[in-house]
Design a protein around this motif. Structure first.
Motif, PDB file in Angstrom:
ATOM      1  N   ARG A  49      71.506  35.277 -59.450  1.00  0.00           N
ATOM      2  CA  ARG A  49      72.690  35.193 -60.319  1.00  0.00           C
ATOM      3  C   ARG A  49      73.176  33.682 -59.996  1.00  0.00           C
ATOM      4  NH1 ARG A  49      75.626  40.729 -58.867  1.00  0.00           N
ATOM      5  NH2 ARG A  49      74.429  42.114 -60.145  1.00  0.00           N
ATOM      6  N   LEU A  50      73.704  33.072 -61.172  1.00  0.00           N
ATOM      7  CA  LEU A  50      74.174  31.878 -61.300  1.00  0.00           C
ATOM      8  C   LEU A  50      75.572  31.767 -61.491  1.00  0.00           C
ATOM      9  CD1 LEU A  50      73.410  28.611 -60.778  1.00  0.00           C
ATOM     10  CD2 LEU A  50      73.338  28.567 -63.294  1.00  0.00           C
ATOM     11  N   TYR A  51      76.503  31.318 -60.326  1.00  0.00           N
ATOM     12  CA  TYR A  51      77.891  31.488 -60.641  1.00  0.00           C
ATOM     13  C   TYR A  51      78.493  29.684 -60.789  1.00  0.00           C
ATOM     14  CZ  TYR A  51      78.311  36.467 -59.737  1.00  0.00           C
ATOM     15  OH  TYR A  51      78.155  37.631 -59.600  1.00  0.00           O
ATOM     16  N   ALA A  52      79.574  29.664 -61.488  1.00  0.00           N
ATOM     17  CA  ALA A  52      80.642  28.568 -61.437  1.00  0.00           C
ATOM     18  C   ALA A  52      81.826  29.107 -60.785  1.00  0.00           C
ATOM     19  CB  ALA A  52      80.526  28.080 -62.590  1.00  0.00           C
ATOM     20  N   ARG A  92      75.599  37.960 -52.502  1.00  0.00           N
ATOM     21  CA  ARG A  92      75.501  37.149 -51.530  1.00  0.00           C
ATOM     22  C   ARG A  92      75.111  35.858 -51.885  1.00  0.00           C
ATOM     23  NH1 ARG A  92      71.350  40.246 -47.494  1.00  0.00           N
ATOM     24  NH2 ARG A  92      70.691  40.130 -49.333  1.00  0.00           N
ATOM     25  N   ILE A  93      75.669  34.686 -51.204  1.00  0.00           N
ATOM     26  CA  ILE A  93      75.210  33.364 -51.474  1.00  0.00           C
ATOM     27  C   ILE A  93      74.165  32.977 -51.019  1.00  0.00           C
ATOM     28  CG2 ILE A  93      75.774  31.074 -51.362  1.00  0.00           C
ATOM     29  CD1 ILE A  93      78.954  31.817 -51.502  1.00  0.00           C
ATOM     30  N   LEU A  94      72.892  32.585 -51.830  1.00  0.00           N
ATOM     31  CA  LEU A  94      71.679  32.247 -51.078  1.00  0.00           C
ATOM     32  C   LEU A  94      71.442  30.683 -50.866  1.00  0.00           C
ATOM     33  CD1 LEU A  94      69.374  34.043 -53.824  1.00  0.00           C
ATOM     34  CD2 LEU A  94      70.092  34.809 -51.418  1.00  0.00           C
ATOM     35  N   PRO A  95      70.743  30.364 -49.721  1.00  0.00           N
ATOM     36  CA  PRO A  95      70.566  29.058 -49.314  1.00  0.00           C
ATOM     37  C   PRO A  95      69.594  28.076 -50.486  1.00  0.00           C
ATOM     38  CG  PRO A  95      69.011  30.442 -48.008  1.00  0.00           C
ATOM     39  CD  PRO A  95      69.906  31.337 -48.848  1.00  0.00           C
ATOM     40  N   LEU A 154      65.437  27.908 -50.503  1.00  0.00           N
ATOM     41  CA  LEU A 154      64.662  28.637 -51.585  1.00  0.00           C
ATOM     42  C   LEU A 154      64.309  27.849 -52.644  1.00  0.00           C
ATOM     43  CD1 LEU A 154      66.961  31.910 -51.857  1.00  0.00           C
ATOM     44  CD2 LEU A 154      64.771  31.516 -50.705  1.00  0.00           C
ATOM     45  N   PHE A 155      65.042  26.834 -53.064  1.00  0.00           N
ATOM     46  CA  PHE A 155      64.868  26.138 -54.480  1.00  0.00           C
ATOM     47  C   PHE A 155      64.623  24.521 -54.107  1.00  0.00           C
ATOM     48  CE2 PHE A 155      67.957  29.474 -55.385  1.00  0.00           C
ATOM     49  CZ  PHE A 155      67.244  30.081 -56.113  1.00  0.00           C
ATOM     50  N   ARG A 156      64.571  24.290 -52.873  1.00  0.00           N
ATOM     51  CA  ARG A 156      64.368  22.726 -52.474  1.00  0.00           C
ATOM     52  C   ARG A 156      65.207  21.846 -53.334  1.00  0.00           C
ATOM     53  NH1 ARG A 156      61.864  22.369 -47.663  1.00  0.00           N
ATOM     54  NH2 ARG A 156      60.008  23.231 -47.729  1.00  0.00           N
ATOM     55  N   THR A 157      66.373  22.367 -53.697  1.00  0.00           N
ATOM     56  CA  THR A 157      67.388  21.457 -54.344  1.00  0.00           C
ATOM     57  C   THR A 157      68.935  21.939 -53.667  1.00  0.00           C
ATOM     58  OG1 THR A 157      68.271  20.620 -56.533  1.00  0.00           O
ATOM     59  CG2 THR A 157      67.936  22.932 -56.050  1.00  0.00           C
ATOM     60  N   ALA A 158      69.844  20.922 -53.944  1.00  0.00           N
ATOM     61  CA  ALA A 158      71.229  21.389 -53.479  1.00  0.00           C
ATOM     62  C   ALA A 158      71.995  21.716 -54.574  1.00  0.00           C
ATOM     63  CB  ALA A 158      71.769  20.133 -52.871  1.00  0.00           C
ATOM     64  N   SER A 159      73.267  22.352 -54.090  1.00  0.00           N
ATOM     65  CA  SER A 159      74.097  22.931 -54.883  1.00  0.00           C
ATOM     66  C   SER A 159      74.304  21.757 -56.137  1.00  0.00           C
ATOM     67  CB  SER A 159      75.175  23.668 -54.449  1.00  0.00           C
ATOM     68  OG  SER A 159      76.276  23.919 -55.398  1.00  0.00           O
ATOM     69  N   SER A 160      74.791  20.629 -55.634  1.00  0.00           N
ATOM     70  CA  SER A 160      75.323  19.540 -56.451  1.00  0.00           C
ATOM     71  C   SER A 160      74.180  19.218 -57.459  1.00  0.00           C
ATOM     72  CB  SER A 160      75.452  18.309 -55.327  1.00  0.00           C
ATOM     73  OG  SER A 160      74.438  18.146 -54.637  1.00  0.00           O
ATOM     74  N   SER A 161      72.888  19.196 -57.301  1.00  0.00           N
ATOM     75  CA  SER A 161      71.784  18.736 -57.985  1.00  0.00           C
ATOM     76  C   SER A 161      71.906  19.883 -59.180  1.00  0.00           C
ATOM     77  CB  SER A 161      70.680  18.840 -57.325  1.00  0.00           C
ATOM     78  OG  SER A 161      70.547  17.935 -56.570  1.00  0.00           O
ATOM     79  N   ALA A 162      72.066  21.167 -58.636  1.00  0.00           N
ATOM     80  CA  ALA A 162      72.061  22.419 -59.725  1.00  0.00           C
ATOM     81  C   ALA A 162      73.403  22.229 -60.640  1.00  0.00           C
ATOM     82  CB  ALA A 162      72.017  23.588 -59.082  1.00  0.00           C
ATOM     83  N   LYS A 163      74.377  21.751 -60.118  1.00  0.00           N
ATOM     84  CA  LYS A 163      75.710  21.562 -60.914  1.00  0.00           C
ATOM     85  C   LYS A 163      75.327  20.313 -61.849  1.00  0.00           C
ATOM     86  CE  LYS A 163      80.256  19.688 -60.483  1.00  0.00           C
ATOM     87  NZ  LYS A 163      81.224  19.239 -59.445  1.00  0.00           N
ATOM     88  N   LYS A 164      74.629  19.260 -61.392  1.00  0.00           N
ATOM     89  CA  LYS A 164      74.260  18.183 -62.403  1.00  0.00           C
ATOM     90  C   LYS A 164      73.546  18.737 -63.630  1.00  0.00           C
ATOM     91  CE  LYS A 164      75.076  14.941 -58.908  1.00  0.00           C
ATOM     92  NZ  LYS A 164      74.118  13.845 -57.990  1.00  0.00           N
ATOM     93  N   THR A 165      72.484  19.692 -63.098  1.00  0.00           N
ATOM     94  CA  THR A 165      71.675  20.011 -64.293  1.00  0.00           C
ATOM     95  C   THR A 165      72.308  21.073 -65.107  1.00  0.00           C
ATOM     96  OG1 THR A 165      69.911  20.019 -62.524  1.00  0.00           O
ATOM     97  CG2 THR A 165      69.515  21.817 -64.619  1.00  0.00           C
ATOM     98  N   TYR A 166      73.143  21.806 -64.839  1.00  0.00           N
ATOM     99  CA  TYR A 166      74.116  22.689 -65.353  1.00  0.00           C
ATOM    100  C   TYR A 166      74.812  21.888 -66.390  1.00  0.00           C
ATOM    101  CZ  TYR A 166      77.802  25.665 -66.512  1.00  0.00           C
ATOM    102  OH  TYR A 166      79.081  26.181 -67.199  1.00  0.00           O
ATOM    103  N   VAL A 224      78.624  25.120 -58.440  1.00  0.00           N
ATOM    104  CA  VAL A 224      77.802  25.969 -58.980  1.00  0.00           C
ATOM    105  C   VAL A 224      76.780  26.450 -57.805  1.00  0.00           C
ATOM    106  CG1 VAL A 224      75.763  26.247 -60.457  1.00  0.00           C
ATOM    107  CG2 VAL A 224      77.449  24.912 -61.263  1.00  0.00           C
ATOM    108  N   TYR A 225      76.517  27.824 -57.885  1.00  0.00           N
ATOM    109  CA  TYR A 225      75.788  28.309 -56.699  1.00  0.00           C
ATOM    110  C   TYR A 225      74.968  29.593 -57.232  1.00  0.00           C
ATOM    111  CZ  TYR A 225      79.658  31.528 -56.617  1.00  0.00           C
ATOM    112  OH  TYR A 225      80.918  32.419 -56.712  1.00  0.00           O
ATOM    113  N   VAL A 226      73.895  29.975 -56.418  1.00  0.00           N
ATOM    114  CA  VAL A 226      73.252  31.180 -56.624  1.00  0.00           C
ATOM    115  C   VAL A 226      73.401  32.217 -55.522  1.00  0.00           C
ATOM    116  CG1 VAL A 226      70.662  31.762 -56.789  1.00  0.00           C
ATOM    117  CG2 VAL A 226      71.461  29.506 -57.850  1.00  0.00           C
ATOM    118  N   THR A 227      73.485  33.273 -56.235  1.00  0.00           N
ATOM    119  CA  THR A 227      73.623  34.513 -55.226  1.00  0.00           C
ATOM    120  C   THR A 227      72.514  35.600 -55.474  1.00  0.00           C
ATOM    121  OG1 THR A 227      74.814  35.899 -56.729  1.00  0.00           O
ATOM    122  CG2 THR A 227      76.030  34.291 -55.223  1.00  0.00           C
TER     123      THR A 227
END
Length: 164
Positions: free
Chosen positions: A138-141, A62-65, A69-81, A54-57
């Motif tokens: 935008r949030l993508y999977a 364009r993929i955002l860091p 920006l969010f003080r969290t990792a993609s893996s944490s966002a994936k767990k939340t999702y 899961v990532y944010v653009t």
């Protein structure tokens, strides 16, 4: 005449026993059984040939860091999702693999809303936006898999979108 057991005799027998500490450990673990932290952690016992991210653009995809920006990792966002998706599918008795597009979109919307809220709180403290020109999130999977000895990339699925 029958031999009497005494504590001294038991100590001598125990002292002669090879690997006595290992025997105690095995007996102790047999009594404890599958109870944290003494479980066998079977999470790697079945390796699958697919993984999703899961990532944010931004508005231009364009993929955002995420860490910046969010003080969290993609893996944490994936767990939340995944947790949000489980909350939607669970009452119906279905797994997240059986989620509908609408359920995935709703879980993505809730996840992106949480990321956006955290970002807005941090943004007030930042002097400038680390990534210039971002007006939309935008949030993508996306699913990656192993096929024919190579890596196969699935098409990204846009889950949610919001103004910055």
């Amino acid at each position: 005449m029958p031999r009497r057991f005494s504590c001294a005799w038991l100590k001598r027998q125990w002292g002669r026993l090879p690997f006595r500490h290992v025997i105690l450990l095995v007996l102790g673990l047999a009594v404890v059984g599958e109870f944290y932290p003494f479980s066998n952690f079977p999470m790697y016992s079945n390796i699958v040939d697919e993984a999703d991210v899961v990532y944010v653009t931004d508005q231009n995809d364009r993929i955002l860091p995420m860490q910046v920006l969010f003080r969290t990792a993609s893996s944490s966002a994936k767990k939340t999702y995944k947790r949000n998706l489980r909350d939607l599918c669970g009452p119906a008795g279905r797994s997240t693999d059986e989620a509908t597009a609408a359920e995935r979109a709703e879980a993505g919307r809730v996840t992106l809303a949480a990321l956006h809220e955290d970002f807005q709180a941090r943004r007030k403290k930042m002097r400038h936006l680390p990534v210039e020109g971002v007006t939309r999130l935008r949030l993508y999977a996306r699913v990656f898999g192993v096929r024919d000895g190579g890596i196969a990339m699935g098409e990204p699925e846009k889950l949610a979108e919001c103004d910055l």
